[in-house]
Design a protein around this motif. Sequence first.
Motif, PDB file in Angstrom:
ATOM      1  N   ASP A  18     -22.425  55.519  49.551  1.00 21.59           N
ATOM      2  CA  ASP A  18     -22.350  56.114  48.218  1.00 21.59           C
ATOM      3  C   ASP A  18     -20.966  55.826  47.632  1.00 21.59           C
ATOM      4  N   GLN A  19     -20.908  54.817  46.747  1.00 26.16           N
ATOM      5  CA  GLN A  19     -19.614  54.365  46.241  1.00 26.16           C
ATOM      6  C   GLN A  19     -18.933  55.418  45.358  1.00 26.16           C
ATOM      7  N   ARG A  20     -19.739  56.192  44.605  1.00 29.29           N
ATOM      8  CA  ARG A  20     -19.121  57.221  43.755  1.00 29.29           C
ATOM      9  C   ARG A  20     -18.447  58.293  44.595  1.00 29.29           C
ATOM     10  N   TYR A  21     -19.152  58.667  45.668  1.00 24.81           N
ATOM     11  CA  TYR A  21     -18.599  59.657  46.604  1.00 24.81           C
ATOM     12  C   TYR A  21     -17.328  59.097  47.241  1.00 24.81           C
ATOM     13  N   ALA A  22     -17.373  57.810  47.640  1.00 25.32           N
ATOM     14  CA  ALA A  22     -16.197  57.168  48.245  1.00 25.32           C
ATOM     15  C   ALA A  22     -15.018  57.197  47.273  1.00 25.32           C
ATOM     16  N   ASP A  23     -15.280  56.897  45.994  1.00 21.69           N
ATOM     17  CA  ASP A  23     -14.198  56.915  45.002  1.00 21.69           C
ATOM     18  C   ASP A  23     -13.624  58.316  44.819  1.00 21.69           C
ATOM     19  N   ASN A  24     -14.536  59.301  44.819  1.00 18.75           N
ATOM     20  CA  ASN A  24     -14.100  60.695  44.751  1.00 18.75           C
ATOM     21  C   ASN A  24     -13.189  61.059  45.911  1.00 18.75           C
ATOM     22  N   LEU A  25     -13.610  60.648  47.114  1.00 17.80           N
ATOM     23  CA  LEU A  25     -12.833  60.968  48.311  1.00 17.80           C
ATOM     24  C   LEU A  25     -11.465  60.271  48.284  1.00 17.80           C
ATOM     25  N   LEU A  26     -11.432  59.039  47.793  1.00 19.66           N
ATOM     26  CA  LEU A  26     -10.145  58.327  47.673  1.00 19.66           C
ATOM     27  C   LEU A  26      -9.172  59.172  46.862  1.00 19.66           C
TER      28      LEU A  26
END
Lengths: 142, 308
Positions: free
Chosen positions: B109-117
Amino acid sequence: MYTQYIQMDTSIVISQSDGRPMYLQIMEQIKQKVAVGEWPPGEEIPSIRALAVALRVSVITVKRAYLELEREGVIITQHGKGSLVAPDPGLAPRLYDRELEDHLEHAARIGNLLGLTPDDLADRLRDTSARLTAETLAKEPV
Amino acid sequence: MTHLSVHFTGVSKRYPHFSLDDIDLALPTGSIMGFVGANGAGKSTTIRILMGLVHQDSGSVEVLGHAMPADQAAAKRDIGFVSEDMRLYEAATLAWHMKFIQSIFPRWDQRYADNLLRRFDLKPQQKIKGLSHGQRVKAALLLALARRPRLLVLDEPTTGLDPVARREVLAELMAVLIDEQRTIFFSSQNTLDVEQISDQIAFIDRGRIIDSANKEIFLDRWRRIRLMLPPDTTLPRLPGVVEVGGSSRLPVLTINQFDPAMVAACQDAGAAVQSVDAMTLEEIFVANVQSRRDHPVAVSETTESVTA
């Protein structure tokens, strides 16, 4: 949806150095919210999971707090529909009354230890009440 | 009926100098288990068996409905695993790692990954070798979380983290649980973390599970009672007393099967009850381990007298 849960402002504060169990801390602060009317009767409150995530406290701890609050008649939990503050307009004053009762009991117990008679105790309470009123009056602008 | 995401039954593993003995664990889907034990107690071996990396000598292990180790390939598609000895490529960037994991796991989940970053304050273009310990832990956690695995297995996720990073990590772990279908199993030496976020607790010592229960029930069972005894008074034998400390006139009882009736029993015997205190998980863990190490027989005797 994801961020929303994290940022949900519950203004409940859990302290690990407070000697009381976490579920009691949650119960007490929810009762205060209800007593002061911040969470009015019939109002929907956060789901168990949402509150657990917001407070970073285990689901089981919040579940226990909600169960006990339900037993005390403060909230109502409907299966699959979440929880709400009991739709009872007399709830807030009753919570204050119960708190007063607890404090009076505590005072009476210490009074006994000190050997005070009920009249001594009543006098002390009258004095304290009078002192608080005087202090409030003194603070008011002339 | 609650579905179990992790289920160990009678699992044993023998090494020349250490053995895991008859391990039972049951972790319901949608909850967090904190797995607590001292260094060398058997936490990592248990986790390796859970992941199918070490094969048990006997007993059954089921993870997400898959028998381990036989069915581990299928199970691992849905498990996110983070441990300290997991190596990231030092010369590669975090962005490279993210692309790599994404190419293997279609549910990434790229959006989740970006959020976590953003929330972990990590820079994707940074190389792994330039990261601090805390940043590495957060990077590894990000790589596991963004796959959206149904089960997260974390070996000491908060060890060595500063208070801010610890708080960030605990918040993300709890956020996973908003979805009732996700489950977390984590080991820790930090009993404060375990006490805060766990639904289930398991204590391991010397290769054996010495206690495992729902956290609320667990904390409720343990109490410390401070008493004041008049001269020449003896206390009644109470069930579940694991330790009697203090002095003869001012005894302190540590109890692991607390019942309010015990307080009344002490008062009936003439003792004045000074206080009945709840205990922290840390105090419970230490009392539990010590009482078993000091008096292995005495503890089993008290348990028997309760059931009798």
